[in-house]
Design an enzyme around this catalytic site. Structure first.
Site, PDB file in Angstrom:
ATOM      1  N   ARG A  65       2.232   2.611  -9.413  1.00 29.92           N
ATOM      2  CA  ARG A  65       0.722   2.726  -9.042  1.00 29.92           C
ATOM      3  C   ARG A  65       0.086   1.474  -8.749  1.00 29.92           C
ATOM      4  O   ARG A  65      -0.898   1.159  -7.870  1.00 29.92           O
ATOM      5  CB  ARG A  65       0.071   3.480 -10.215  1.00 29.92           C
ATOM      6  N   HIS A  69      -2.463   0.686  -5.438  1.00 26.43           N
ATOM      7  CA  HIS A  69      -3.779   0.083  -5.756  1.00 26.43           C
ATOM      8  C   HIS A  69      -3.941  -1.162  -5.186  1.00 26.43           C
ATOM      9  O   HIS A  69      -4.906  -1.653  -5.043  1.00 26.43           O
ATOM     10  CB  HIS A  69      -4.168   0.379  -7.328  1.00 26.43           C
ATOM     11  N   ASP A  70      -2.906  -2.351  -5.312  1.00 21.64           N
ATOM     12  CA  ASP A  70      -3.033  -3.381  -4.917  1.00 21.64           C
ATOM     13  C   ASP A  70      -3.044  -3.267  -3.398  1.00 21.64           C
ATOM     14  O   ASP A  70      -3.992  -3.828  -2.759  1.00 21.64           O
ATOM     15  CB  ASP A  70      -1.788  -4.289  -5.204  1.00 21.64           C
ATOM     16  N   VAL A  73      -6.600  -2.493  -1.288  1.00 18.82           N
ATOM     17  CA  VAL A  73      -7.695  -3.484  -1.337  1.00 18.82           C
ATOM     18  C   VAL A  73      -7.193  -4.672  -0.734  1.00 18.82           C
ATOM     19  O   VAL A  73      -6.690  -5.798  -1.327  1.00 18.82           O
ATOM     20  CB  VAL A  73      -7.789  -3.502  -2.705  1.00 18.82           C
ATOM     21  N   GLY A  75      -5.088  -5.643   1.287  1.00 15.84           N
ATOM     22  CA  GLY A  75      -3.598  -5.624   1.573  1.00 15.84           C
ATOM     23  C   GLY A  75      -2.770  -5.962   0.043  1.00 15.84           C
ATOM     24  O   GLY A  75      -3.446  -6.173  -0.782  1.00 15.84           O
ATOM     25  N   SER A  79      -3.960  -9.011  -5.616  1.00 14.71           N
ATOM     26  CA  SER A  79      -5.301  -9.245  -6.174  1.00 14.71           C
ATOM     27  C   SER A  79      -5.705  -8.425  -7.301  1.00 14.71           C
ATOM     28  O   SER A  79      -6.594  -9.003  -8.346  1.00 14.71           O
ATOM     29  CB  SER A  79      -6.277  -8.980  -4.913  1.00 14.71           C
ATOM     30  N   ASN A  97      -9.243   1.765 -11.798  1.00 16.37           N
ATOM     31  CA  ASN A  97      -8.116   1.064 -12.578  1.00 16.37           C
ATOM     32  C   ASN A  97      -8.781   0.817 -13.782  1.00 16.37           C
ATOM     33  O   ASN A  97      -7.955   0.679 -14.842  1.00 16.37           O
ATOM     34  CB  ASN A  97      -8.305  -0.315 -11.901  1.00 16.37           C
ATOM     35  N   HIS A 197       3.152  11.113  -7.104  1.00 17.39           N
ATOM     36  CA  HIS A 197       2.772  11.795  -8.109  1.00 17.39           C
ATOM     37  C   HIS A 197       3.693  12.780  -8.740  1.00 17.39           C
ATOM     38  O   HIS A 197       3.481  13.511  -9.878  1.00 17.39           O
ATOM     39  CB  HIS A 197       1.360  12.465  -7.821  1.00 17.39           C
ATOM     40  N   ASP A 242       3.330  16.355 -12.593  1.00 10.41           N
ATOM     41  CA  ASP A 242       4.362  17.381 -12.364  1.00 10.41           C
ATOM     42  C   ASP A 242       5.087  17.941 -13.625  1.00 10.41           C
ATOM     43  O   ASP A 242       5.141  17.176 -14.489  1.00 10.41           O
ATOM     44  CB  ASP A 242       5.037  17.114 -11.083  1.00 10.41           C
TER      45      ASP A 242
END
Length: 324
Positions: A65, A69-70, A73, A75, A79, A97, A197, A242
């Site tokens: 994850r 998430h990196d 945002v 690329g 960050s 986050n 997921h 799941d």
């Protein structure tokens, strides 16, 4: 005949130029990037990830994850790892986050161990995130793929961009498709990457509206979830995404076909829209899911990498070098 040969040569020359241009646009990343400068880098990352999964299998989903998430945002530039400072608007504090993103200590450990075996700061935090995501999937029984490497780390972060760009659990299908298109990803990428997921858990606050308001949900499933997630309170209570949250399988997709997707953004993929056929395909074939997931992970990992002289190789993944 001469004219035809000239035309054929011209076509061949144009194809060659296009091929060179395409190769050049990707030349900053290579699966063999560390083979010469630090051949022990990737085995070291794998070892630390495997140790982390042995202590807590849920960590695999958390590391995967972090990479998602990196990349969404500005690329894949690490960050997301930067802490808040007077000059850094940390993405850790963004809605998707805050009190949710985890695994930062594992990344710190990887960085420490990699710098030790390499003898210097040569492996970027962005590459560490990318490889750790792959090794987490493999460690939980999923496919492997060759990770393209050579990313550098950002010197900035954007909480605003994180709030705007990271997909929300409440999104409907058109919004999800647009969100992924904005990152250069198509509908197949959307469906297959959502298959991540198959690992991990979600907090009650992310699926409460679905189990109390949605109609495209199995009634028994919704009733069970209401015993876990009350209408008021228990926001951080965890529920598996799941039935097998530590196994990289296709049960995420079979759940969607049975109207048992935990998040609204999950079930939106199988609700009479254009992505339903892909969900059905993956629910019946882990081979196709694995193959397409690997391809889409490579594609996502190529989102706007910093290469060449752009960015830096951080000494500490949590800080830009000027603050170190």
């Amino acid at each position: 005949m001469v004219k035809m040969n000239i035309l054929s040569f011209s076509s061949l020359f144009l194809s060659l130029i296009l091929s060179i241009a395409t190769a050049s646009s990707n030349s900053g990343l290579s699966s063999s990037y560390y083979d010469r400068v630090c051949p022990e880098a990737l085995p070291t990352i794998k070892r630390v990830v495997e140790d982390a999964l042995a202590q807590e299998s849920r960590m695999g989903a958390s590391l995967l994850r972090l990479h998602f998430h990196d990349c969404f945002v500005n690329g894949c530039d690490a960050s997301i790892l930067l802490d808040q400072t007077p000059t850094i608007d940390s993405e850790k504090n963004a809605g998707p986050n805050a009190n949710s993103a985890r695994g930062f200590e594992v990344i710190d450990k990887i960085k420490e161990e990699v710098d030790k075996v390499c003898g210097r700061h040569v492996v970027s935090c962005a590459d560490i995130l990318t490889v750790a995501a792959r090794d987490s999937v493999v460690g939980l029984g999923g496919p492997s793929w060759k990770v393209r490497l050579g990313r550098r780390d950002s010197t900035t972060a954007s909480q605003t961009a994180a709030n705007a760009n990271i997909p929300a659990p409440s999104m409907d299908l058109p919004t999800l498709i647009k969100n992924f298109e904005d990152q250069g990803l198509d509908e197949e990428d959307l469906v297959v990457l959502s298959g991540a997921h198959t690992l991990g858990f979600a907090q009650c606050r992310t699926f409460r509206p679905r189990i109390y308001s949605d109609t495209n949900i199995d009634p028994a499933f919704a009733s069970h979830l209401r015993t876990i997630c009350p209408q008021v309170g228990g926001d951080s209570t965890l529920t598996p995404l799941d039935p097998t949250p530590s196994s990289f399988d296709v049960k995420y997709f079979t759940n969607l076909v049975s109207k048992k997707g935990l998040l609204n953004s999950d079930q939106a993929l199988f609700n009479g829209g254009e992505t339903a056929e892909l969900v059905s395909k993956y629910s019946g074939s882990h081979e196709e899911f694995w193959e397409d997931f690997a391809e889409s992970m490579i594609k996502m990992g190529d989102i706007k990498p910093l290469t060449g002289n752009r960015g830096e190789i951080r000494n500490n993944c949590r800080k830009v070098n000027s603050d170190y």
